[in-house]
Design a protein around this motif. Structure first.
Motif, PDB file in Angstrom:
ATOM      1  N   ARG A 130       0.837  -1.202   0.000  1.00 25.59           N
ATOM      2  CA  ARG A 130       0.000   0.000   0.000  1.00 25.59           C
ATOM      3  C   ARG A 130       0.862   1.238   0.000  1.00 25.59           C
ATOM      4  NH1 ARG A 130      -5.664   0.077   2.318  1.00 25.59           N
ATOM      5  NH2 ARG A 130      -6.405  -1.919   1.630  1.00 25.59           N
ATOM      6  N   THR A 131       0.426   2.255  -0.708  1.00 25.76           N
ATOM      7  CA  THR A 131       1.105   3.537  -0.705  1.00 25.76           C
ATOM      8  C   THR A 131       0.699   4.276   0.557  1.00 25.76           C
ATOM      9  OG1 THR A 131       0.919   3.594  -3.101  1.00 25.76           O
ATOM     10  CG2 THR A 131       1.444   5.654  -2.007  1.00 25.76           C
ATOM     11  N   PRO A 132       1.682   4.773   1.328  1.00 28.07           N
ATOM     12  CA  PRO A 132       1.319   5.489   2.558  1.00 28.07           C
ATOM     13  C   PRO A 132       0.510   6.753   2.248  1.00 28.07           C
ATOM     14  CG  PRO A 132       3.716   5.445   2.241  1.00 28.07           C
ATOM     15  CD  PRO A 132       3.094   4.697   1.098  1.00 28.07           C
ATOM     16  N   LEU A 133      -0.458   7.018   3.097  1.00 33.16           N
ATOM     17  CA  LEU A 133      -1.275   8.215   2.918  1.00 33.16           C
ATOM     18  C   LEU A 133      -0.489   9.442   3.341  1.00 33.16           C
ATOM     19  CD1 LEU A 133      -4.659   6.934   4.376  1.00 33.16           C
ATOM     20  CD2 LEU A 133      -4.053   7.221   1.979  1.00 33.16           C
ATOM     21  N   LYS A 134      -0.724  10.529   2.628  1.00 30.25           N
ATOM     22  CA  LYS A 134      -0.076  11.787   2.969  1.00 30.25           C
ATOM     23  C   LYS A 134      -1.040  12.629   3.787  1.00 30.25           C
ATOM     24  CE  LYS A 134       2.639  11.733  -1.214  1.00 30.25           C
ATOM     25  NZ  LYS A 134       2.920  12.333  -2.494  1.00 30.25           N
ATOM     26  N   ALA A 135      -0.525  13.317   4.753  1.00 32.53           N
ATOM     27  CA  ALA A 135      -1.347  14.183   5.602  1.00 32.53           C
ATOM     28  C   ALA A 135      -1.911  15.337   4.781  1.00 32.53           C
ATOM     29  CB  ALA A 135      -0.523  14.722   6.762  1.00 32.53           C
ATOM     30  N   ALA A 136      -3.156  15.691   5.071  1.00 32.52           N
ATOM     31  CA  ALA A 136      -3.778  16.805   4.373  1.00 32.52           C
ATOM     32  C   ALA A 136      -3.075  18.107   4.752  1.00 32.52           C
ATOM     33  CB  ALA A 136      -5.268  16.880   4.739  1.00 32.52           C
ATOM     34  N   ALA A 137      -2.963  18.988   3.763  1.00 26.20           N
ATOM     35  CA  ALA A 137      -2.278  20.255   4.015  1.00 26.20           C
ATOM     36  C   ALA A 137      -3.155  21.244   4.733  1.00 26.20           C
ATOM     37  CB  ALA A 137      -1.809  20.856   2.689  1.00 26.20           C
TER      38      ALA A 137
END
Length: 84
Positions: A77-84
């Protein structure tokens, strides 16, 4: 006699999309309009007579059906990026 087999490598929908670089629409279209793909590649892990589906995709069958190489390592799985 106890016969042991190598377990099939199964992917979740998210892993399938990441491996093939396809959209939700592509996956839904295959499920709805490609009965051979559904029969050969999709495994439903839900108990019999369950109203829900727990779909997984067989890596080797999917690769053979689409004519592409099999994954050499399990999909990650591709790690999720935190919302800006």
């Amino acid at each position: 006699m106890d016969q042991r087999t190598t377990p099939r490598q199964l992917l979740t929908k998210a892993q399938l999309k990441e491996w093939l670089q396809v959209s939700d629409f592509w996956v839904r279209d295959r499920i709805d309009n490609d009965p051979e793909f559904l029969e050969r590649c999709v495994v439903d892990l839900a108990p019999k007579n369950s109203p829900r589906r727990t779909l997984r995709w067989d890596v080797e069958a999917t690769a053979a059906h689409l004519g592409i190489p099999v994954l050499s390592e399990p999909a990650k799985r591709t790690p999720l990026k935190a919302a800006a």
